[in-house]
Enzyme design. Structure first.
Site, PDB file in Angstrom:
ATOM      1  N   SER A  69       1.320  -9.277   3.838  1.00  0.00           N
ATOM      2  CA  SER A  69       0.694  -7.993   4.163  1.00  0.00           C
ATOM      3  C   SER A  69      -0.432  -7.583   3.216  1.00  0.00           C
ATOM      4  O   SER A  69      -1.101  -6.568   3.463  1.00  0.00           O
ATOM      5  CB  SER A  69       1.756  -6.886   4.205  1.00  0.00           C
ATOM      6  OG  SER A  69       2.483  -6.947   5.415  1.00  0.00           O
ATOM      7  N   LYS A 105      -3.748  -6.847   4.754  1.00  0.00           N
ATOM      8  CA  LYS A 105      -4.146  -5.525   5.254  1.00  0.00           C
ATOM      9  C   LYS A 105      -5.203  -4.854   4.390  1.00  0.00           C
ATOM     10  O   LYS A 105      -5.844  -3.889   4.832  1.00  0.00           O
ATOM     11  CB  LYS A 105      -2.909  -4.628   5.386  1.00  0.00           C
ATOM     12  CG  LYS A 105      -1.921  -5.082   6.453  1.00  0.00           C
ATOM     13  CD  LYS A 105      -0.758  -4.103   6.581  1.00  0.00           C
ATOM     14  CE  LYS A 105       0.196  -4.491   7.712  1.00  0.00           C
ATOM     15  NZ  LYS A 105       1.062  -5.622   7.383  1.00  0.00           N
ATOM     16  N   SER A 120       2.956  -0.199   5.444  1.00  0.00           N
ATOM     17  CA  SER A 120       2.593  -1.534   5.921  1.00  0.00           C
ATOM     18  C   SER A 120       2.938  -1.753   7.389  1.00  0.00           C
ATOM     19  O   SER A 120       3.345  -2.847   7.785  1.00  0.00           O
ATOM     20  CB  SER A 120       3.275  -2.607   5.048  1.00  0.00           C
ATOM     21  OG  SER A 120       2.626  -3.843   5.154  1.00  0.00           O
ATOM     22  N   LYS A 128      -1.254  -2.975  -2.632  1.00  0.00           N
ATOM     23  CA  LYS A 128      -0.604  -3.508  -1.434  1.00  0.00           C
ATOM     24  C   LYS A 128       0.439  -4.566  -1.767  1.00  0.00           C
ATOM     25  O   LYS A 128       0.175  -5.501  -2.512  1.00  0.00           O
ATOM     26  CB  LYS A 128      -1.655  -4.120  -0.501  1.00  0.00           C
ATOM     27  CG  LYS A 128      -1.139  -4.375   0.890  1.00  0.00           C
ATOM     28  CD  LYS A 128      -0.944  -3.076   1.661  1.00  0.00           C
ATOM     29  CE  LYS A 128      -0.043  -3.224   2.867  1.00  0.00           C
ATOM     30  NZ  LYS A 128       1.372  -3.442   2.509  1.00  0.00           N
TER      31      LYS A 128
END
Length: 445
Positions: A66, A69, A130, A255
Site C-alpha cells: 500500500s 498509494k 488505506s 504510509k
C-alpha cells in the site's frame, strides 16, 4: 602482595566503570554501521536537502504494497491543484471499486454502492485507513479508468526520476487478486515494484510539492461511513494504550504497506526543531517491527545529525574569488555562490565539507578568460558541495547525485570601447615585436 592486590582491584574498578559507560550509551549514539536494521531494504534521508544519511540495499526492487498509494495521493493532489477536480467534487464508486471495498480480505472500510462520495472523503479513507476501494474510485475519477491512471503513475515516476519502479495498479494489491478488473495494459500476474530509494524520493516529492498531504497522514483517526477508523501508522500519538509504546514525537506520516509477498513496509517522516527526515523500511517481519526499526533510524538521525548552513550565500573560495576578463573595462570580475549550502552535518564533522568550482568552459576564451561583456548575476559555472567524510551515501536524486549551486558574477563588466581596445591591440603588437627583437639579439651572443 597488598600493593599487587590494590593494583588489581584498581584495574577491575576501571574496567567495570568503562563497561558501565558502554552499556549506558544510548542506542542513538551508535554508528550507522551498527544500526542492524531488520529489514530487507532501508533508507534515511534529510527531507530538506535530499542527502542520504543511511542506506541498506536501497536499490533492491520489492513490492511496496500500500505504499503504492503515495503515488495515487500525489496525482489526486496534482489534479486538485490544477483545477481538474476539487475536494468537493463528487463521484459514485464503480462496481469494481465496490467489489474490492466489500472484500474483507483487503484493507478498507466498505463503501456504499450508489452513494455519491466527495473527493475529500475518499482521500481521507485512502490516506488514513488505506482503503483500496476509495483509492480505485479516485483513480477512476482522475483518469477515467485505472488502466489510464496506471499510465499516469508510470509517467510521473519517470518525471520524478524514480530509479527503480513499476506501477501496475493504484492500490498496491497484486494484480492476480483483481480478477477480471486487472488494469488494461498490465500483466495479470504482475506486482507494483519500488526500491526504498524510489519510495523515499516519491515521499520527498509528495511532501515538498503537496505539503497538505501531511494534514491527512498525521490524522490518528477519522470518521467514514459512520465508523471511527484509526490510522495504521502506529508511530502517531494514538489514544489506545497498546499503541503508545510506538509513539514517536514529530511523526506525521506517511504510509504503511503489507502483503504476504511484500512483508511489512513503512515510509515515514518525522520533524523536530525544524529538521525533517524521511525513512523507508521494506520487508520486515511484523507490524511492530516496521515501526521499531524506523525508531532506530530516527534515534540515529536526531542524535547524530543537525541540518546546518555549511556555506553562506555569496561564499567565495579565497584563491578563486575572481576570474580574468578579456576585452572588458575591468581586468577581473568577482564570482561567488548564488545560494547557501545546507547539509545534515554529523557530530564533529563541521569541517569535513568543502566547495569545488566547475567553470563553464564555453564562456572562456583559449586563455581561460571570460569574454566581456559580463552581466551581474550571470552564471559562470557551478559550485559543488563536497563531503570529505567516510560514510558517503550521496543524494536521493539519481540524475544529480550531488548538491550544487550556481556560480555567478558579482558585478557587471562592460566591454571596453573600440579606442581602448585598439590601443591595447597596438600595445600588444609592439610588446610582442619588441620581445621578438630582444630574443633575436640575444641569439647573436
Amino acid at each position: 602482595m597488598k600493593h599487587t592486590l590494590q593494583k588489581g582491584l584498581s584495574f577491575l574498578l576501571i574496567a567495570v566503570v568503562m563497561m558501565t559507560a558502554v552499556i549506558a550509551q544510548p542506542f542513538s549514539a551508535q554508528a550507522a554501521g551498527s544500526l542492524n536494521i531488520k529489514a530487507e531494504s532501508a533508507i534515511l534521508v534529510d527531507a530538506e536537502t535530499g542527502k542520504i544519511v543511511y542506506a541498506k540495499n536501497p536499490e533492491m526492487k520489492l513490492p511496496p504494497a500500500s505504499m503504492t498509494k503515495m503515488m495515487t495521493e500525489y496525482l489526486v493532489l496534482e489534479a486538485i491543484k490544477s483545477g481538474q477536480i476539487s475536494w468537493d467534487t463528487t463521484t459514485q464508486v464503480s462496481d469494481y471499486a465496490y467489489s474490492i471495498s466489500a472484500d474483507e480480505t483487503f484493507s478498507g472500510i466498505g463503501l456504499t454502492k450508489g452513494k455519491p462520495y466527495k473527493v475529500k472523503e475518499l482521500y481521507k479513507a485512502m490516506a488514513v485507513f488505506s482503503d483500496n476501494g476509495a483509492t480505485i474510485a479516485l483513480a477512476e475519477l482522475v483518469a477515467g479508468s485505472e488502466g489510464k491512471f496506471v499510465k499516469m503513475m508510470n509517467k510521473k515516476a519517470k518525471e520524478m526520476g524514480l530509479p527503480e519502479y513499476k506501477f501496475v495498479n493504484s492500490t498496491g494489491l497484486s494484480n492476480e487478486w483483481l480478477g477480471d478488473n486487472v488494469p488494461k495494459g498490465t500483466d495479470p500476474n504482475a506486482n507494483n515494484l519500488l526500491s526504498a530509494r524510489s519510495a523515499a524520493l516519491l515521499a520527498f516529492n509528495l511532501i515538498n510539492d503537496h505539503p497538505e498531504a501531511l494534514d491527512y497522514t498525521s490524522m490518528t483517526e477519522a470518521k467514514f461511513e459512520g465508523y471511527k477508523v484509526e490510522n495504521l501508522n502506529w508511530m502517531l500519538p494514538h489514544k489506545a494504550t497498546y499503541l503508545k509504546q510506538f509513539k514517536y514525537k514529530g511523526v506525521d506520516g506517511l504510509k504503511t504497506g503489507y502483503t504476504d509477498l511484500a512483508g511489512y513496509c513503512f515510509t515515514g517522516t518525522v520533524k523536530r526543531d525544524g529538521q525533517r527526515f524521511i525513512s523507508v523500511v521494506m520487508k520486515t517481519d511484523s507490524k511492530a517491527e516496521r515501526f521499531q526499526e524506523t525508531e532506530k533510524l530516527y534515534d540515529y538521525a536526531f542524535s547524530n545529525f543537525e541540518t546546518k548552513e555549511v556555506f553562506e550565500k555569496g561564499y567565495q573560495l579565497e584563491d578563486k574569488s575572481t576570474i580574468p576578463v578579456s576585452k572588458g573595462k575591468q581586468e577581473t570580475v568577482e564570482i561567488a555562490v548564488e545560494k547557501a549550502f545546507k547539509a545534515p552535518v554529523k557530530n564533529g564533522e563541521d569541517k569535513k565539507y568543502s566547495i569545488k568550482y566547475h567553470i563553464n568552459k564555453e564562456k572562456l576564451n583559449k586563455n581561460g578568460e571570460l569574454k566581456a561583456p559580463v552581466e551581474k548575476g550571470e552564471k559562470i559555472g557551478t559550485a559543488e558541495l563536497v563531503y570529505n567524510g567516510k560514510a558517503e551515501y550521496g543524494y536521493i536524486f539519481p540524475d544529480e547525485n550531488k548538491q550544487t549551486a550556481a556560480l555567478v558574477a558579482q558585478e557587471k563588466v562592460e566591454k571596453d570601447n573600440w579606442f581602448m581596445l585598439t590601443l591595447g591591440a597596438i600595445g600588444s603588437f609592439f610588446s610582442n615585436l619588441f620581445g621578438s627583437i630582444v630574443d633575436t639579439v640575444k641569439g647573436w651572443f
